[in-house]
Design an enzyme around this catalytic site. Sequence first.
Site, PDB file in Angstrom:
ATOM      1  CB  CYS A  56      21.377  -5.093 -25.454  1.00 49.21           C
ATOM      2  SG  CYS A  56      22.844  -6.115 -25.246  1.00 49.21           S
TER       3      CYS A  56
ATOM      4  CG  HIS B  59      -2.159  -0.883   0.893  1.00 51.17           C
ATOM      5  ND1 HIS B  59      -2.904  -1.499   1.849  1.00 51.17           N
ATOM      6  CD2 HIS B  59      -2.718  -1.217  -0.292  1.00 51.17           C
ATOM      7  CE1 HIS B  59      -3.889  -2.173   1.266  1.00 51.17           C
ATOM      8  NE2 HIS B  59      -3.779  -2.018  -0.027  1.00 51.17           N
TER       9      HIS B  59
ATOM     10  CD  GLU C  75      29.938  -8.179 -24.043  1.00 51.30           C
ATOM     11  OE1 GLU C  75      29.508  -7.129 -23.565  1.00 51.30           O
ATOM     12  OE2 GLU C  75      29.714  -9.290 -23.521  1.00 51.30           O
TER      13      GLU C  75
ATOM     14  CG  ASP D  22      31.779  -4.999 -21.530  1.00 57.52           C
ATOM     15  OD1 ASP D  22      32.576  -4.427 -20.767  1.00 57.52           O
ATOM     16  OD2 ASP D  22      30.880  -5.754 -21.126  1.00 57.52           O
TER      17      ASP D  22
END
Length: 604
Positions: free
Chosen positions: A524, A206, A453, A477
């Site tokens: 990505c 909540h 990469e 990378d």
Amino acid sequence: MTPAPKNKPRKKVSSEPRVLHGSGASPGIVVGRVLVLQRKTRRSGWYNLPAKELDAEVARFRNATARAETELVALRSRFAEDLSDALSIIDSHILMIRDRMIVDRTVDLIKARKINAEWALAESLGTVKKKFEKIADPYIRSRYADVKHVADRIFGILAGQEGDPLADIADKVVVIARDFSPEDTMRLPSDRILGFVTEAGGDTSHTAIVARSMGIPAVIGIREITRLCSTGDEIILDGFNGRVFLDPTQDQKKQYREYKRQHQVFSDDIAFYIQLSPETIDGHRVRLMANIETAGELDAVMKYGAEGVGLFRSEFDYFQRNVRPDENMLFTSYRHMLATLDPLPVTIRTLDVGGDKFVDQLRSGSLRLDLERNPALGLRSIRYTLHEQVLFIMQLRAMLRASVHGRLRILFPMISSQGEFARVMEIFNRVKDDLAGEGVDFDNGVEVGIMVEVPSAVIMADVLAGGVDFFSIGTNDMIQYSLAIDRGNEYVAHMYEPLHPAVLRMIKQTVDAGHARGIEVGLCGEMAGDVIAVPVLLGLGLDDLSMRPSALPFVKRLLRHSNSRQLNDLGGRVLQCSDGPEVRSFLDSYLPRTYPEEFGPHHE
Ligand code: PEP
Ligand code: MG
């Protein structure tokens, strides 16, 4: 609750990750300083009472419950009816204060056991807790948090707690606390609160619902956050993706301020763009997918209209909990993701650790990755899993078992040679044979891809493309390895240039090599969600882009305002530039001309 002293001894995060993952309880981005609130121990001693004092003790308890109710009614009256979610939560708490299970039982206990009100209330709470724990439905089970918040309020009154520390907050701060009740959240002075982070809580709590309805950015469920930072520390709170960055670097702050600006500019358009198809004006489609690190982000994947998960960084599943997951735990988590998004693809990357990720946790026996002199070039990623094959096999088994529940794509990170990839596939095929031998069902045609990469993979992309179903370019990378810039080193961070033509040419070379073999090539790295870089990436011919979910609507909007001929020209043009600043200065004039709505003089 009281503000924690500034010089409180604390456990500092010693190494990566400096990003902590919780649940994005309420959207928004904040870069700011924190105020850590420590809850006082409210439960004064537990003791027995002489019989003659029992009536007075019962009266003390009834007064406390009456005052708790009066406070809630007063709080309720301060808010307009349009905050209906929040108000109905207060109503339910008012009913709980009157609940027999708590009130009558506590009174009975005070009288029968001759104990003080705090002790009796704690006992009643324990009984209620046990009842909730037996409930199978996780949503209803999690409602125990509300009972606890109500009881805490009564404990506070019994302990004579006066005043409201939240009301005394002077500066604009991000509040950090172990827990916030929905009412605490409603009492936050919204002009001085930038957002909040708590240790307790889940998506459906909540507190999260109230934070959303009040528009306060929040991340909840980050264990130990009150110990990991101190009042005055700087953080980035990313309520969209449920992340908190401790002691962010200048670059991270700059990047997040830019994300925040983009959100403000486009927030009205978001809902509109989510439902539109990701294609250029002339109908060229590009698949836009999401990068996620926990299953908790699946909601965001759907909310922002991703066409699947392009990168699930599976390593966070291993290190965000106290228990190292076993095959069944992994299987359950992967099955949940696949089934939730089916028929959309979910790309799960095998464990990508080492380098800058989780090195402290990877010590075992004589293996001391924390002592590597050149960790980015060390036993990281696929090299680590080939070294620790038990872990690797366990993960592959879990993925394959889950593959029948949706559309799985498996992604192997940091592949640097064909021979290395052959070793990976040998293990992968052995795992498949074992499962088949055991009679376990799996999807034999599951798609397999590699992250491109490492520069050697780019150069050999034509060869590597022969053995895979897709490529996913990891620019985070690729930039570090091609430009020789440690991605975590602040001293050279200014040289980390995604738009360096060397990087752009490597992307292009990978795309061409993949397309020549008929496979899809996606990207990505962070660049995929950087609006300045996106037109360039589209111009280089990528088939899909995968990014943090909240970036998707903006990227889709850019895509829909593009046309393929212009994008191709742009791609060709930037490849001719001689360095990064030249690419950027070209884009400085090109983007406002081509995308006046997004980059024109009035775009802010
Ligand atoms: C990348 O290297 O671009 C990538 C997406 O993976 P990570 O950032 O997890 O290394
Ligand atoms: Mg990478």
